[in-house]
Enzyme design. Structure first.
Site, short mmCIF file in Angstrom:
data_model
loop_
_atom_site.label_atom_id
_atom_site.label_comp_id
_atom_site.label_asym_id
_atom_site.label_seq_id
_atom_site.Cartn_x
_atom_site.Cartn_y
_atom_site.Cartn_z
N VAL A 99 40.33 43.02 45.47
CA VAL A 99 38.66 43.68 45.75
C VAL A 99 37.95 43.96 45.01
CG1 VAL A 99 37.77 45.32 47.59
CG2 VAL A 99 39.97 44.53 48.13
N HIS A 100 37.16 43.67 44.02
CA HIS A 100 36.81 43.24 43.36
C HIS A 100 34.80 43.63 43.56
CE1 HIS A 100 34.22 42.38 39.65
NE2 HIS A 100 35.35 42.22 39.06
N VAL A 101 34.41 45.20 43.29
CA VAL A 101 33.05 45.47 42.97
C VAL A 101 31.96 45.56 42.34
CG1 VAL A 101 32.29 47.71 43.92
CG2 VAL A 101 34.29 47.29 44.71
N GLY A 102 30.59 44.19 42.34
CA GLY A 102 29.66 44.14 41.53
C GLY A 102 30.19 43.15 41.53
N VAL A 147 33.41 41.92 46.80
CA VAL A 147 34.35 40.33 46.18
C VAL A 147 36.18 40.50 46.69
CG1 VAL A 147 35.36 38.14 45.55
CG2 VAL A 147 33.10 39.10 45.04
#
Length: 180
Positions: A99-102, A147
């Site tokens: 889980v990728h933020v930005g 993501v």
């Protein structure tokens, strides 16, 4: 110094407040279901504004254009990595997710992100893992999409959207189905 000053407590350093952890959300269940880590509009991985993600280099999945700042675990499992702006989880059923933020937020060096988990922690689907400061991300010039990538995609027959691209989803709603 007066006589009673001897008995006064010395001033203590102010305690550092622990971050207030947001409440969990109800999450869709199922061994091969990944939940939306944030409420918002789903976009296909191919339309994610980063060639590494859109090219599925880190796995198949989707992105969500968020409407809120709390990011939740998309499945139950063990946290295998945290990076301020991202968390990796090995699901109890063998599905490994990132889980990728930005986009390009790694350069923010953790500023604008509050993490609630650390490596080795057990998490349940719908549990808060990160809060992002969307305004700080935008001020830094980055996209704030979240993501969700299945990093061990080759181990499965398929990894597909459970909703249509452009669908509005609530955090915890099923967005990815994995077929073994």
């Amino acid at each position: 110094m007066g006589l009673f000053d001897v008995f006064k407590k010395k001033e203590e350093a102010p305690a550092v407040a622990e971050p207030q952890v947001p409440a969990a959300v109800e999450a869709a269940s199922g061994d091969d279901v990944l939940c939306a880590p944030v409420a918002g509009r789903v976009i296909a991985m191919a339309d994610t504004p980063d060639p590494v993600f859109s090219g599925e280099v880190l796995g198949k999945g989707c992105s969500i254009l968020p409407e809120e700042e709390t990011v939740y675990a998309p499945l139950s499992g063990t946290v295998i990595v945290t990076m301020g702006h991202a968390v990796g989880i090995m699901g109890d059923t063998g599905i490994e997710v990132l889980v990728h933020v930005g986009i390009d937020t790694v350069s923010m060096e953790g500023k604008g992100f509050t993490g609630y988990v650390k490596q080795g922690d057990k998490v349940v689907a719908g549990q808060p893992v990160i809060t992002m400061d969307r305004a700080a991300i935008k001020e830094a010039g980055f996209a704030d999409c979240v993501v969700l990538a299945v990093s061990n995609t080759p181990e499965f027959a398929s990894v597909d959207l459970a909703v249509e691209p452009e669908a509005q989803v609530a955090a915890g709603e099923a967005v990815i189905r994995v077929t073994r």
